[in-house]
Design an enzyme around this catalytic site. Structure first.
Site, PDB file in Angstrom:
ATOM      1  N   GLU B  22      45.228  24.805  38.735  1.00 30.27           N
ATOM      2  CA  GLU B  22      45.544  23.915  39.831  1.00 30.27           C
ATOM      3  C   GLU B  22      45.625  22.326  39.123  1.00 30.27           C
ATOM      4  O   GLU B  22      46.506  21.565  39.783  1.00 30.27           O
ATOM      5  CB  GLU B  22      44.742  23.803  41.052  1.00 30.27           C
ATOM      6  CG  GLU B  22      44.497  25.204  41.619  1.00 30.27           C
ATOM      7  CD  GLU B  22      43.027  25.572  42.540  1.00 30.27           C
ATOM      8  OE1 GLU B  22      43.000  26.310  43.357  1.00 30.27           O
ATOM      9  OE2 GLU B  22      41.879  24.577  42.108  1.00 30.27           O
ATOM     10  N   THR B 100      44.077  25.669  46.205  1.00 31.82           N
ATOM     11  CA  THR B 100      44.928  26.733  46.677  1.00 31.82           C
ATOM     12  C   THR B 100      43.790  27.073  47.673  1.00 31.82           C
ATOM     13  O   THR B 100      42.320  26.940  47.452  1.00 31.82           O
ATOM     14  CB  THR B 100      45.086  27.544  45.724  1.00 31.82           C
ATOM     15  OG1 THR B 100      43.935  27.964  45.021  1.00 31.82           O
ATOM     16  CG2 THR B 100      46.046  27.143  44.775  1.00 31.82           C
ATOM     17  N   LYS B 183      41.236  28.854  54.435  1.00 28.45           N
ATOM     18  CA  LYS B 183      39.825  29.292  53.850  1.00 28.45           C
ATOM     19  C   LYS B 183      39.738  29.029  52.138  1.00 28.45           C
ATOM     20  O   LYS B 183      40.619  29.513  51.429  1.00 28.45           O
ATOM     21  CB  LYS B 183      39.848  31.012  53.976  1.00 28.45           C
ATOM     22  CG  LYS B 183      38.693  31.187  53.222  1.00 28.45           C
ATOM     23  CD  LYS B 183      38.691  32.931  53.527  1.00 28.45           C
ATOM     24  CE  LYS B 183      37.414  33.897  52.735  1.00 28.45           C
ATOM     25  NZ  LYS B 183      37.727  33.855  51.251  1.00 28.45           N
ATOM     26  N   ASP B 184      38.941  28.425  51.861  1.00 29.64           N
ATOM     27  CA  ASP B 184      38.750  27.947  50.375  1.00 29.64           C
ATOM     28  C   ASP B 184      37.213  27.909  49.732  1.00 29.64           C
ATOM     29  O   ASP B 184      36.277  28.648  50.601  1.00 29.64           O
ATOM     30  CB  ASP B 184      39.053  26.462  49.909  1.00 29.64           C
ATOM     31  CG  ASP B 184      38.385  25.540  50.386  1.00 29.64           C
ATOM     32  OD1 ASP B 184      37.050  25.745  51.117  1.00 29.64           O
ATOM     33  OD2 ASP B 184      38.360  24.273  49.848  1.00 29.64           O
ATOM     34  N   MET B 185      36.915  27.592  48.623  1.00 30.57           N
ATOM     35  CA  MET B 185      35.523  27.782  47.976  1.00 30.57           C
ATOM     36  C   MET B 185      34.948  26.495  47.724  1.00 30.57           C
ATOM     37  O   MET B 185      33.777  26.544  47.286  1.00 30.57           O
ATOM     38  CB  MET B 185      35.746  28.731  46.982  1.00 30.57           C
ATOM     39  CG  MET B 185      36.231  30.109  47.396  1.00 30.57           C
ATOM     40  SD  MET B 185      36.371  31.084  45.710  1.00 30.57           S
ATOM     41  CE  MET B 185      34.739  31.410  45.128  1.00 30.57           C
ATOM     42  N   GLU B 186      35.381  25.442  48.197  1.00 35.53           N
ATOM     43  CA  GLU B 186      35.034  24.178  47.745  1.00 35.53           C
ATOM     44  C   GLU B 186      34.976  22.971  48.853  1.00 35.53           C
ATOM     45  O   GLU B 186      34.059  22.189  48.803  1.00 35.53           O
ATOM     46  CB  GLU B 186      35.908  23.318  46.437  1.00 35.53           C
ATOM     47  CG  GLU B 186      35.708  24.029  45.300  1.00 35.53           C
ATOM     48  CD  GLU B 186      36.388  25.186  45.012  1.00 35.53           C
ATOM     49  OE1 GLU B 186      37.523  25.375  45.751  1.00 35.53           O
ATOM     50  OE2 GLU B 186      36.202  26.086  44.078  1.00 35.53           O
ATOM     51  N   ASP B 209      47.373  33.174  49.563  1.00 30.56           N
ATOM     52  CA  ASP B 209      47.396  34.563  49.714  1.00 30.56           C
ATOM     53  C   ASP B 209      46.772  34.812  51.121  1.00 30.56           C
ATOM     54  O   ASP B 209      46.339  33.461  51.956  1.00 30.56           O
ATOM     55  CB  ASP B 209      46.175  35.393  49.153  1.00 30.56           C
ATOM     56  CG  ASP B 209      44.686  34.290  49.162  1.00 30.56           C
ATOM     57  OD1 ASP B 209      44.362  33.657  48.409  1.00 30.56           O
ATOM     58  OD2 ASP B 209      43.911  35.035  50.098  1.00 30.56           O
TER      59      ASP B 209
END
Lengths: 251, 251
Positions: B22, B100, B183-186, B209
């Site tokens: 990214e 992303t 929805k992400d992770m950070e 996705d």
């Protein structure tokens, strides 16, 4: 850590303790006082207590109350941030993450048990892509303290960490895969940062609630918090008395 | 942030971007170069790229590859640590977390969509004790950029953050409660630290996705990563061109 640091007596200890109710008995026990001038940046609620006990400079860092909500800043993000900032500001010889935890009776845990942790891992970071899966689990060994464990006759257990107080089926599967006896919300995060910055870390976890028991976790946790923090505090004193005057390699 | 900082043109920007795939398109787009001398402590894998673009000093911080495992240091712990360390070292006027994300087709998201985030919250920090529950959810508003959104005709969405790439039923319940489209992770971790230290933060998230679709997330994520990071990079360039020469209050 550098080899030479293992050969001189430990002098500078930093406790990382997530909740005020866990921290204050230790603060009182060692007669620590709150730092009037924070070593941390403006805006963060992190509190440092400090004091001298025997030959040790003892620091206790509590992540403090959330500025907006007024509850303890629990969980992996706050504990990783304070571990990082503490290492940068105070360069401790040893980090001790002490706190309460859930315990699994199927693995032999009872309310009030105090464990020294051998291994930390996460149970709520599922990344099903090869190698990322291992990063998510984040398995790390705690600094090994065979003499301390033997001398104080402490129970040794594996710890699994996640940001929820409850446990889903997926969490349980991961906790079983981690072979954990105790479950907390900070340990593996402290271990991650300590490992990055090469500072030895040990973990003392006291059981407030039985996760695989009949009672709801939140209720049992709140009910036992006061009595179990007293047991935790006693264990912490024994550990500190054992550490005093010793090198890392003697632990 | 201080009121006066809103009235002078933005000069110092820090991107926080979790994955190398990214980050590199943005690095190349703005011809950023890796800092030869790290502003971060020894041991951490965090990488700073920097460069001048028009009137802006652009920093891009990538948490780097895990020293032991060699994969990107994704997730909330790494991103909160680098956000903290970046603010301490570089005092940016504005943080931009770009990356992303998963998208929910039920909320109108499609592969390749790029969203500006209005609100961030966590979906995997369940603490069923009053007020602690709100701390766990950690709802925060992103810095508001009404002019940027209007001028660039960007879609606006709420973001939910968690440390897993997959989604359990409990995650889904929380994501729905968070009213999230992406929805992400950070994101919510970056928002937490930026809020503590009073630095405005915005979030640009591109959909790799569809979480509520038929395909497995990990597979779809890896399949679309390259094409979607190109779309992300284009959006980032438009945002930077809009920001150039403006004050925070004009965004």
């Amino acid at each position: 850590m550098a080899a030479e640091s293992q050969k001189r007596p430990i002098s500078n200890i930093a406790f990382i303790i997530a909740m005020q109710s866990e921290a204050l008995p230790v603060v009182n026990r060692f007669q620590l006082t709150e730092d009037p001038e924070s070593v941390f940046p403006q805006g963060v609620p992190w509190v440092r207590y400090r004091g001298k006990y025997k030959d040790l400079n003892i620091n206790l860092i509590w992540p403090g109350k959330d500025p907006a909500l007024g509850v303890d800043s629990v969980g992996t993000i706050s504990s990783s941030l304070v571990t990082y900032a503490t290492i940068q500001a105070l360069q401790p010889d040893l980090i001790i993450n002490a706190g309460t935890s859930g315990g699994f009776k199927a693995k032999g845990a009872s309310i009030g048990d105090v464990f020294i942790v051998s291994d930390c891992a996460f149970h709520d970071r599922r990344i099903p892509i090869p190698v990322f899966d291992l990063f998510g689990v984040g398995l790390r060994k705690a600094f090994e303290t065979p003499n301390l464990v033997k001398e104080l006759d402490l129970k040794v257990a594996k710890l699994s960490t996640g940001d929820s107080l409850d446990m889903t089926q997926q969490d349980e599967t991961s906790i079983i895969a981690n072979d954990a006896t105790v479950k907390d919300m900070e340990g593996a995060a402290v271990a991650y940062v300590a490992d990055l910055l090469k500072v030895p870390a040990i973990f003392i976890k006291a059981v407030t609630d039985i996760v695989d028991g009949d009672k709801p976790t939140a209720e049992e946790f709140l009910q036992n918090l006061a009595s179990v923090t007293a047991a935790l505090d006693e264990a912490v004193e024994k550990v500190i008395n054992f550490i005093n005057g010793k090198c890392l390699s003697e632990l």
